[in-house]
Design an enzyme around this catalytic site. Sequence first.
Site, short mmCIF file in Angstrom:
data_model
loop_
_atom_site.label_atom_id
_atom_site.label_comp_id
_atom_site.label_asym_id
_atom_site.label_seq_id
_atom_site.Cartn_x
_atom_site.Cartn_y
_atom_site.Cartn_z
N ASP A 93 -78.90 -70.48 -36.61
CA ASP A 93 -77.74 -71.34 -36.86
C ASP A 93 -77.71 -72.44 -35.80
OD1 ASP A 93 -75.30 -72.48 -37.35
OD2 ASP A 93 -74.12 -70.67 -37.13
N PHE B 274 -71.01 -68.85 -44.21
CA PHE B 274 -71.39 -67.58 -43.59
C PHE B 274 -71.97 -66.67 -44.68
CE2 PHE B 274 -70.73 -63.35 -41.84
CZ PHE B 274 -71.19 -63.54 -40.54
N VAL B 275 -73.20 -66.22 -44.48
CA VAL B 275 -73.87 -65.42 -45.51
C VAL B 275 -74.08 -63.97 -45.04
CG1 VAL B 275 -75.03 -67.37 -46.63
CG2 VAL B 275 -76.16 -66.23 -44.71
N ASP C 201 -83.64 -63.28 -38.70
CA ASP C 201 -83.02 -63.38 -40.02
C ASP C 201 -82.49 -64.78 -40.27
OD1 ASP C 201 -81.08 -63.15 -38.08
OD2 ASP C 201 -80.02 -61.46 -38.99
N LYS D 289 -80.14 -56.45 -35.22
CA LYS D 289 -80.54 -55.59 -36.31
C LYS D 289 -80.79 -56.36 -37.59
CE LYS D 289 -76.72 -53.09 -35.25
NZ LYS D 289 -75.62 -52.16 -35.34
N GLY D 290 -80.29 -57.59 -37.63
CA GLY D 290 -80.28 -58.35 -38.88
C GLY D 290 -81.64 -58.60 -39.50
N ASP E 54 -75.04 -59.16 -41.59
CA ASP E 54 -73.79 -58.41 -41.69
C ASP E 54 -72.56 -59.27 -41.51
OD1 ASP E 54 -74.14 -58.90 -38.84
OD2 ASP E 54 -72.57 -57.42 -38.53
P1 5GP Z 1 -77.33 -68.89 -33.45
O1 5GP Z 1 -77.46 -68.35 -32.07
O2 5GP Z 1 -78.58 -69.58 -33.97
O3 5GP Z 1 -76.12 -69.76 -33.61
O4 5GP Z 1 -77.02 -67.68 -34.40
C1 5GP Z 1 -77.99 -66.76 -34.70
C2 5GP Z 1 -77.41 -65.41 -34.97
O5 5GP Z 1 -76.09 -65.52 -35.48
C3 5GP Z 1 -78.20 -64.70 -36.01
O6 5GP Z 1 -79.13 -63.85 -35.43
C4 5GP Z 1 -77.15 -63.94 -36.78
O7 5GP Z 1 -76.98 -62.68 -36.18
C5 5GP Z 1 -75.89 -64.73 -36.58
N1 5GP Z 1 -75.57 -65.61 -37.72
C6 5GP Z 1 -75.63 -66.96 -37.80
N2 5GP Z 1 -75.24 -67.40 -39.00
C7 5GP Z 1 -74.92 -66.29 -39.70
C8 5GP Z 1 -74.46 -66.09 -41.05
O8 5GP Z 1 -74.23 -66.99 -41.87
N3 5GP Z 1 -74.27 -64.79 -41.42
C9 5GP Z 1 -74.48 -63.74 -40.59
N4 5GP Z 1 -74.26 -62.54 -41.07
N5 5GP Z 1 -74.90 -63.90 -39.32
C10 5GP Z 1 -75.13 -65.17 -38.89
#
Ligand code: 5GP
Length: 176
Positions: free
Chosen positions: A101, A150-151, A98, A41-42, A157
């Site tokens: 990471d 973490f944002v 959104d 949803k982000g 969210d």
């Molecule tokens: P990844 O799979 O690239 O590690 O993480 C991607 C997902 O993790 C994003 O779609 C998001 O939902 C969540 N995410 C990663 N970092 C953050 C952050 O700093 N804040 C939030 N709210 N969600 C994050």
Amino acid sequence: MLPELQPLITVERIQQKVNELGDQISNDYKNKNLLCVAILKGAIPFFADLIQAIQLPLETDFICVSSYGNDTKSSGVAKMVLDLGHSAEAKDILLIEDIVDTGLTINYVLENLKTKKPASLKVVTLLLKPGSLKNDVTVDYVGFEIGNDFVVGYGLDYAEKYRNLPYVAILPKELI
Ligand code: 5GP
């Protein structure tokens, strides 16, 4: 009342960046069969603003992947919760995310979308964290590179809250 957090990226900077990305994408996708896919949803606020900044005919669709649960750290496992509603065959898919990471989520979604035989497949993310640099992640358009904090806000969210903040902020430790 919503807590007032210190903006890391203000409303104005987000708007300006969305317009820049919209111009760039409009240039790159002339005469293509553009299908914008938001990862729920982000990505909803970013998706809603970005598609309005793209001056081309386009289609939209959604997928939903879960990886974080109620934590501030990735579970390391992505799971498809909702798949595309329409065929993406021969379409030029632009995946709208959104934040990237570790890149695990985006890579998982890309692998899934490749099986749908699109004409092309690219990724735009509003935010990119340095963690993704360690992994093999290809992101075609990036709004802002940020640190490892973490944002929340602008769709992002913490335990389903803060998505409605109009700016991006680092979540203070006392709120975790
Ligand atoms: P990844 O799979 O690239 O590690 O993480 C991607 C997902 O993790 C994003 O779609 C998001 O939902 C969540 N995410 C990663 N970092 C953050 C952050 O700093 N804040 C939030 N709210 N969600 C994050």
